[in-house]
Design a protein around this motif. Structure first.
Motif, PDB file in Angstrom:
ATOM      1  N   GLN A  61       0.804  -1.209   0.000  1.00  0.00           N
ATOM      2  CA  GLN A  61       0.000   0.000   0.000  1.00  0.00           C
ATOM      3  C   GLN A  61       0.850   1.278   0.000  1.00  0.00           C
ATOM      4  N   ARG A  62       2.132   1.114  -0.254  1.00  0.00           N
ATOM      5  CA  ARG A  62       2.991   2.273  -0.491  1.00  0.00           C
ATOM      6  C   ARG A  62       2.858   2.662  -1.955  1.00  0.00           C
ATOM      7  N   LEU A  63       2.699   3.945  -2.220  1.00  0.00           N
ATOM      8  CA  LEU A  63       2.593   4.445  -3.594  1.00  0.00           C
ATOM      9  C   LEU A  63       3.970   4.854  -4.097  1.00  0.00           C
ATOM     10  N   GLY A  64       4.449   4.186  -5.121  1.00  0.00           N
ATOM     11  CA  GLY A  64       5.765   4.497  -5.641  1.00  0.00           C
ATOM     12  C   GLY A  64       6.861   4.045  -4.688  1.00  0.00           C
ATOM     13  N   ASP A  65       8.072   4.490  -4.951  1.00  0.00           N
ATOM     14  CA  ASP A  65       9.200   4.167  -4.092  1.00  0.00           C
ATOM     15  C   ASP A  65       9.251   5.124  -2.906  1.00  0.00           C
ATOM     16  N   GLU A  66      10.049   4.768  -1.917  1.00  0.00           N
ATOM     17  CA  GLU A  66      10.273   5.693  -0.813  1.00  0.00           C
ATOM     18  C   GLU A  66      10.882   6.981  -1.361  1.00  0.00           C
ATOM     19  N   GLY A  67      10.352   8.127  -0.904  1.00  0.00           N
ATOM     20  CA  GLY A  67      10.856   9.415  -1.337  1.00  0.00           C
ATOM     21  C   GLY A  67      10.208   9.965  -2.592  1.00  0.00           C
ATOM     22  N   GLN A  68       9.317   9.181  -3.214  1.00  0.00           N
ATOM     23  CA  GLN A  68       8.641   9.658  -4.428  1.00  0.00           C
ATOM     24  C   GLN A  68       7.340  10.401  -4.137  1.00  0.00           C
ATOM     25  N   GLY A  69       6.932  10.424  -2.879  1.00  0.00           N
ATOM     26  CA  GLY A  69       5.645  11.015  -2.540  1.00  0.00           C
ATOM     27  C   GLY A  69       5.534  12.483  -2.892  1.00  0.00           C
ATOM     28  N   PHE A  70       6.631  13.216  -2.696  1.00  0.00           N
ATOM     29  CA  PHE A  70       6.574  14.658  -2.970  1.00  0.00           C
ATOM     30  C   PHE A  70       6.378  14.915  -4.458  1.00  0.00           C
ATOM     31  N   TYR A  71       7.001  14.098  -5.289  1.00  0.00           N
ATOM     32  CA  TYR A  71       6.790  14.232  -6.736  1.00  0.00           C
ATOM     33  C   TYR A  71       5.319  14.000  -7.070  1.00  0.00           C
ATOM     34  N   GLY A  72       4.737  12.944  -6.492  1.00  0.00           N
ATOM     35  CA  GLY A  72       3.323  12.666  -6.741  1.00  0.00           C
ATOM     36  C   GLY A  72       2.428  13.787  -6.247  1.00  0.00           C
ATOM     37  N   LEU A  73       2.808  14.374  -5.112  1.00  0.00           N
ATOM     38  CA  LEU A  73       2.018  15.466  -4.557  1.00  0.00           C
ATOM     39  C   LEU A  73       2.101  16.702  -5.433  1.00  0.00           C
ATOM     40  N   MET A  74       3.291  17.036  -5.909  1.00  0.00           N
ATOM     41  CA  MET A  74       3.451  18.219  -6.751  1.00  0.00           C
ATOM     42  C   MET A  74       2.748  18.045  -8.092  1.00  0.00           C
ATOM     43  N   THR A  75       2.770  16.821  -8.632  1.00  0.00           N
ATOM     44  CA  THR A  75       2.033  16.546  -9.860  1.00  0.00           C
ATOM     45  C   THR A  75       0.540  16.744  -9.630  1.00  0.00           C
ATOM     46  N   THR A  76       0.077  16.289  -8.468  1.00  0.00           N
ATOM     47  CA  THR A  76      -1.331  16.480  -8.093  1.00  0.00           C
ATOM     48  C   THR A  76      -1.645  17.965  -7.951  1.00  0.00           C
ATOM     49  N   PHE A  77      -0.744  18.717  -7.319  1.00  0.00           N
ATOM     50  CA  PHE A  77      -0.967  20.144  -7.108  1.00  0.00           C
ATOM     51  C   PHE A  77      -1.062  20.907  -8.425  1.00  0.00           C
ATOM     52  N   ASP A  78      -0.223  20.545  -9.396  1.00  0.00           N
ATOM     53  CA  ASP A  78      -0.287  21.237 -10.685  1.00  0.00           C
ATOM     54  C   ASP A  78      -1.689  21.124 -11.278  1.00  0.00           C
ATOM     55  N   ILE A  79      -2.293  19.950 -11.140  1.00  0.00           N
ATOM     56  CA  ILE A  79      -3.645  19.732 -11.660  1.00  0.00           C
ATOM     57  C   ILE A  79      -4.681  20.392 -10.769  1.00  0.00           C
ATOM     58  N   SER A  80      -4.589  20.123  -9.462  1.00  0.00           N
ATOM     59  CA  SER A  80      -5.640  20.584  -8.549  1.00  0.00           C
ATOM     60  C   SER A  80      -5.683  22.105  -8.451  1.00  0.00           C
ATOM     61  N   ARG A  81      -4.544  22.765  -8.571  1.00  0.00           N
ATOM     62  CA  ARG A  81      -4.539  24.232  -8.496  1.00  0.00           C
ATOM     63  C   ARG A  81      -5.287  24.837  -9.676  1.00  0.00           C
ATOM     64  N   VAL A  82      -5.149  24.245 -10.840  1.00  0.00           N
ATOM     65  CA  VAL A  82      -5.869  24.744 -12.012  1.00  0.00           C
ATOM     66  C   VAL A  82      -7.363  24.465 -11.870  1.00  0.00           C
ATOM     67  N   VAL A  83      -7.699  23.262 -11.406  1.00  0.00           N
ATOM     68  CA  VAL A  83      -9.113  22.905 -11.237  1.00  0.00           C
ATOM     69  C   VAL A  83      -9.766  23.768 -10.163  1.00  0.00           C
ATOM     70  N   LEU A  84      -9.046  24.040  -9.080  1.00  0.00           N
ATOM     71  CA  LEU A  84      -9.602  24.903  -8.037  1.00  0.00           C
ATOM     72  C   LEU A  84      -9.764  26.337  -8.541  1.00  0.00           C
ATOM     73  N   GLY A  85      -8.923  26.739  -9.487  1.00  0.00           N
ATOM     74  CA  GLY A  85      -9.138  28.037 -10.123  1.00  0.00           C
ATOM     75  C   GLY A  85     -10.488  28.084 -10.806  1.00  0.00           C
TER      76      GLY A  85
END
Length: 385
Positions: A229-253
């Motif tokens: 239930q770990r997503l990606g490798d250890e230490g990859q979470g921030f990359y996944g979060l920033m990718t999510t933010f790029d999308i979510s920030r536009v959608v929240l706009g």
């Protein structure tokens, strides 16, 4: 004032926009004030109704049972229509998309099928994304919740705050530090279920606006998470979060633009029918000019939001552009809702009219997924010649 776009829409996009526009008018708008004044209650019946007509899973890939509208541009079109009905309810019924993004970015095929397929159809559970902590908001790299490796998985300890849908959601993506000596490189993402032993929730947090989405604290007391239930490798979470933010920030706009459009339409109709000094107030130059500013800011912000969405959909990284879109759209929406209250005068300050609620609701969009100050910082770090 219908939403417009500089880009032509496909027949399928027109259909989903019309579906959401109709749902917003018939189901969401009539419930907005009731939900705002309720004693912190998630309108699960509206979430269920949205699921039955395909709104809660429209953004999921069709291979997992979703509607197949995976492009950010269509998500923006939908979000604006739903949040025209009510910002909190509109964001609620699309919240599974925010949960899905890091899974799509980091997950294995097995994880995607196991965790995304249940979100498709009329019986979808609610989901949540757990990042923010009491001392870590926009600076996600500074989270202190830890995930300690043990036999067969990890033990998570720590606390999250302001988590949308916490307690109501059955499924969670949780971000924790697997290496506390590092900042962003130490962040790892995990999939978690509500019934996990050691996971508990605080009382609902009392909010200024968007009360349809209930927020709570989350407490992790040696919560075991299997390694699968770990997503990606250890230490990859921030990359996944920033990718999510790029999308979510536009959608929240787009969410902010939906509320702004609602406020503009309401103020325009009021100005046409309300008389002062014997004439409709729209004939007063100050009011007419204010309405002109409102309309101009909405249209110009929408152009930037849709442009950012198209760039992301083309496969390009658009961190700075996404920040520009969110900053412009949310601050424009704050101006427009303020201007609507101003146009109505004393009645705008009263709960007799919905513009005061929309002003409170829009304020959240200037804060969540990175405050306006953080957006300016992101933009400055991503300037191009």
């Amino acid at each position: 004032m219908k939403s417009t776009s500089a880009w032509s829409l496909t027949d399928e996009q027109r259909q989903i926009v019309e579906l959401c526009r109709d749902f917003a008018a018939k189901e969401i708008r009539p419930r907005g004030r009731e939900v705002d004044e309720a004693d912190i209650v998630t309108p699960v019946d509206l979430f269920a109704k949205a699921a039955k007509v395909g709104i809660t899973d429209f953004m999921l890939p069709d291979e997992y049972g979703g509607g197949g509208f995976t492009d950010v541009f269509t998500q923006c079109l939908v979000q604006e229509e739903l949040c025209w009905g009510d910002p909190g309810i509109g964001n609620l019924v699309c919240s599974n998309g925010f949960f899905a993004d890091p899974i799509l970015a980091l997950g294995t095929e097995e994880q995607k099928r196991a965790w995304l397929t249940p979100l498709a159809g009329p019986d979808t559970p609610m989901t949540a994304l757990a990042t923010t902590e009491p001392d870590s908001g926009s600076d996600a790299a500074s989270i202190v919740t830890t995930a300690r490796r043990v036999d067969g998985g990890y033990r998570i300890n720590g606390q999250k705050a302001w988590i949308s849908n916490a307690g109501a959601a059955e499924l969670y993506v949780v971000f924790a530090k697997t290496d506390r000596t590092k900042r962003s490189a130490g962040v790892t993402a995990f999939l978690l279920r509500k019934d996990s032993e050691g996971l508990s929730f605080g009382q609902p947090m009392r909010k200024m606006g968007q009360r349809a989405i209930v927020c709570r604290e989350m407490f992790f007391d040696d919560v075991f998470v299997p390694e699968e239930q770990r997503l990606g490798d250890e230490g990859q979470g921030f990359y996944g979060l920033m990718t999510t933010f790029d999308i979510s920030r536009v959608v929240l706009g787009s969410a902010a633009l939906g509320a702004a459009r609602a406020a503009y339409e309401y103020a325009l109709e009021y100005a046409r029918t309300r008389k002062q000094f014997g004439v409709p107030i729209i004939e007063h130059q100050a009011v007419a000019f204010r309405l002109a500013d409102m309309a101009t800011r909405i249209e110009s912000a929408r152009l930037l939001v849709h442009h950012a969405a198209r760039v992301i959909d083309s496969g390009e990284r658009a961190t700075g552009l996404a920040a520009m879109a969110k900053l412009t759209a949310t601050e424009s929406a704050m101006f427009v809702t303020w201007a609507a209250v101003q146009t109505l005068g004393g009645w705008g300050y009263s709960r007799e009219h919905p513009v005061e609620q929309w002003m409170r609701d829009v304020k959240l969009e200037e804060i969540e997924e990175g405050t306006s100050d953080i957006m300016r910082l992101v933009i400055s770090r991503n300037l191009t010649p």
